[in-house]
Design a protein around this motif. Structure first.
Motif, mmCIF file in Angstrom:
data_model
loop_
_atom_site.group_PDB
_atom_site.id
_atom_site.type_symbol
_atom_site.label_atom_id
_atom_site.label_comp_id
_atom_site.label_asym_id
_atom_site.label_seq_id
_atom_site.Cartn_x
_atom_site.Cartn_y
_atom_site.Cartn_z
ATOM 1 N N TRP A 23 61.399 100.350 -30.275
ATOM 2 C CA TRP A 23 60.543 100.460 -31.429
ATOM 3 C C TRP A 23 61.275 101.028 -32.697
ATOM 4 O O TRP A 23 61.899 102.131 -32.788
ATOM 5 N N GLU A 67 54.858 94.972 -34.886
ATOM 6 C CA GLU A 67 54.714 96.524 -34.818
ATOM 7 C C GLU A 67 53.975 97.294 -36.020
ATOM 8 O O GLU A 67 54.399 96.661 -37.223
ATOM 9 N N CYS A 75 53.031 103.966 -36.469
ATOM 10 C CA CYS A 75 52.584 104.691 -35.459
ATOM 11 C C CYS A 75 51.554 105.683 -35.539
ATOM 12 O O CYS A 75 50.679 105.853 -34.527
ATOM 13 N N ASN A 108 48.214 99.328 -32.397
ATOM 14 C CA ASN A 108 49.275 99.290 -31.569
ATOM 15 C C ASN A 108 49.313 99.332 -30.020
ATOM 16 O O ASN A 108 49.826 98.550 -29.292
ATOM 17 N N THR A 135 48.323 96.006 -29.115
ATOM 18 C CA THR A 135 49.448 94.858 -28.873
ATOM 19 C C THR A 135 50.562 95.140 -27.727
ATOM 20 O O THR A 135 50.716 94.222 -27.150
ATOM 21 N N TYR A 194 49.191 108.812 -27.702
ATOM 22 C CA TYR A 194 48.498 107.742 -27.686
ATOM 23 C C TYR A 194 47.786 107.647 -26.543
ATOM 24 O O TYR A 194 46.790 107.148 -26.071
#
Length: 643
Positions: A401, A436, A439, A459, A462, A486
């Motif tokens: 990331w 990306e 975040c 995200n 994805t 998350y």
């Protein structure tokens, strides 16, 4: 004559205390609902008090001994006295136990008095200055009562009986009534219940809980404007504050002369809950702020906005969300949650994000990154590195990331170094590239929960299209968000920081490094890697692996000073006396180190923004890149070439 007097006064004191407790509980229950397991919580108080709370208190052994003697003696004395005078179990053994308990408490009271003779600037004064007298009166009076009981002395001259009765009333007035009706001992009653019904029970028993609680965006009012918008156990937590000032002493914003004082903030929340005014804060740890921080805070009550006459918005925007206050709080109060709840109201309801906040949030909405960079340029940093894209390979052992450091030329050096290290260790990795998105850390800390949730869900969608074993990132903020925040939206991943994976590769022998001969280095702990996630050892083990003897700063590890770059602080840009990053660089200079090693793109930017001359700032991946031995390439002819 003595026994009936003690029995009546004890019973009366306990009944008034109980009435005050019911009154205080009703005050807390004005807050929003929060589901708790009542009996499990109450039964956990002893363990949480003796283990978790005292784990923090014991960092200062003198204070720990003082607290154990005072609090332990008081609890033991009250239990024993109640058994003797209210339950009728009157014998010499019980009187001896009561006498010993009161003696221990009296010893603790002397330690409290000693601490109050020269009051540190971070320690509250005012009503707290009478606490040693109250402790002495209670312990001394009931020590005398216990001695009379032990030796069977029941009849006393009327004048002595009256004086003894008055002394008992005076002692119980602060020690018992003060617990539930207000005063320094209020923290004892509220603190015990706060441990039982803590908003983050995962913190106890050695666990961690640092992710922000999701906000229901369908609610009619978003964030916290008035005290009744807090959950009821948050209101309980405000009453648990012991005003010791540890949070104030640790706060980088306060040290920089910004408006935030975590201790005063919590006391202001008490005022918002109860109404009226307070001068809970006395003194200042930096000059020029005494009048501002010492003036009365006024609020009309729990239904009045906290920002009307009580709280300056700059106070909540000063916070870097570094959790130094939370880490140091012996009562385990969650200051950062309070601040973000207040920010959510200002941003979502009022549209009052300060400084560059509005532009940053617009950029996140329009371009999915805070600086408004064209989204299709996110992968430009690696265009010549030929890194596999997840869209092409569909699966990899490690998903790298990149984070928003991908847009910054300074932090691109870190990412490129990391790619070289991964390839040398033969790590199977790929990146999302332009798929990306940000975040969402900055949006969430600035209070824009709606933008954060949109970014998070996109995200997660994805990531759901690909197969990987774990996510690795060089950004502790992204590391924290992906790992701890998350999951609330269905994104459950094995996430590690780049220092953790590199340390693992070195331990396995997959990544071989050569030691440096001479290098003068100190290491700066990123808040979101250290205090948020306990990541203290991996970076240090890597530095030791290349032969570096770290010159630790005085404030390192869990007490590391923030760089000033977290929580959107550079965006809100609240004025202070000094910059936090300059104070941190002073910490570096004090070690005499020529290089400060970091493990976070925000830390790199903040510390490199300091005034020259200054020590060099290097990410740990860049330093490890220099420690790679020359690679030997084999050719068909059998010749070798060192690169």
């Amino acid at each position: 004559m003595l026994t009936p007097l003690v029995s009546v006064l004890l019973l009366l004191g306990l009944l008034i205390t109980l009435f005050g407790a019911v009154r205080r509980v009703m005050l807390w229950r004005r807050g929003k609902p929060f589901e708790v397991n009542v009996w499990a919580g109450l039964s956990s108080i002893p363990r949480r008090y003796l283990v978790d709370l005292h784990h923090v208190v014991a960092r200062d052994r003198a204070i720990a001994h003082m607290h154990v003697a005072t609090a332990g003696g008081f609890v033991a004395a009250m239990v024993t006295l109640s058994v003797i005078y209210l339950l009728g179990l009157d014998n010499s053994v019980m009187h001896l136990v009561a006498l010993i308990a009161c003696a221990v408490m009296l010893l603790g009271a002397q330690l409290v008095a000693k601490r109050r003779r020269l009051v540190p600037t971070h320690l509250s004064t005012g009503p707290w200055m009478r606490l040693p007298k109250s402790l002495n009166v209670f312990a001394g009076t009931f020590l005398l009562v216990s001695a009379f009981g032990l030796f069977g002395i029941e009849s006393l001259p009327s004048i002595l009986l009256v004086l003894l009765g008055l002394a008992m009333i005076a002692g119980m007035g602060e020690m018992l009534l003060g617990m539930t009706w207000g005063g320094p001992m209020k923290h004892a009653f509220a603190g015990a219940l706060h441990l039982a019904f803590h908003p983050r029970p995962e913190r106890f028993g050695g666990g961690q809980s640092t992710g922000l609680r999701p906000l229901d965006l369908t609610e009619p009012h978003l964030g916290v404007a008035k005290s009744t918008d807090f959950h009821w156990n948050q209101l309980l937590g405000f009453d648990a504050c012991v005003q010791c000032g540890r949070c104030e002493k640790a706060c980088p914003a306060f040290a920089a002369g910004q408006p935030l004082n975590p201790k005063k903030l919590i006391q202001d929340m008490v005022v918002g809950m109860t109404g009226g005014s307070t001068t809970a804060y006395h003194g200042s740890a930096h000059p020029g702020q005494e009048q501002q921080l010492g003036e009365k805070a006024i609020c009309g009550g729990p239904e009045q906005s906290l920002f009307e006459g009580l709280l300056d918005p700059d106070t909540v925007w000063s916070c870097t969300t570094c959790r130094a206050c939370v880490e140091e709080c012996p009562m385990m109060i969650e200051h950062v949650d309070v601040i973000v709840d207040l920010r959510r109201y200002l941003t979502l309801e009022q549209g009052a994000t300060p400084g560059k906040g509005p532009d940053i949030l617009k950029n996140l909405i329009a371009t999915d990154n805070p600086n408004g960079n064209p989204p299709l340029q996110r992968h430009n940093w690696a265009v010549d590195l030929h890194i596999p894209l997840m869209a092409e390979v569909k699966q990899a052992d490690v998903l790298l990331w990149a984070g928003d450091g991908a847009f910054d030329m300074r932090n691109q050096r870190t990412l490129r170094a990391l790619v070289t290290l991964f390839r040398r260790a033969k790590v199977d990795f790929a990146v999302l590239g332009n798929e990306e998105l940000d975040c969402g850390d900055l949006a969430r800390r600035l209070g824009d929960e709606a933008t954060f949730q949109r970014l998070a869900r996109t995200n997660i969608h994805t990531l759901s299209q690909y197969t990987f074993r774990r996510i690795v990132t060089a950004d502790p903020h992204a590391f924290h968000i992906l790992k701890n925040e998350y999951p609330d939206f269905g994104g459950n991943y094995d996430v590690c920081h780049h220092t953790q994976l590199l340390a693992e590769l070195v331990d396995q022998g997959s990544l071989k490094l050569k030691p440096f001969q001479e290098l003068s280095v100190t290491y700066h702990d990123p808040c979101y890697l250290g205090r948020y996630n306990g990541g203290y050892e991996a970076p240090r083990s890597l530095l030791r692996a290349i032969g570096i003897n770290i010159k630790e700063m005085e404030r390192s590890g869990y007490r590391s000073r923030c760089c000033g770059g977290g929580g959107g602080a550079p965006v809100s840009d609240v004025a202070g006396k000094r910059r936090i990053s300059d104070m941190r660089m002073d910490d570096v200079r004090d070690t005499g180190a020529e290089i400060v090693v970091v493990a976070c793109p925000q830390c790199s930017l903040m510390l490199e923004g300091g005034v020259e001359p200054r020590p060099e700032v290097r990410d740990i991946a860049e330093l490890l890149l220099e420690a790679l031995p020359p690679q030997v390439q084999h050719f068909q002819s059998g010749e070798v070439e060192a690169s």
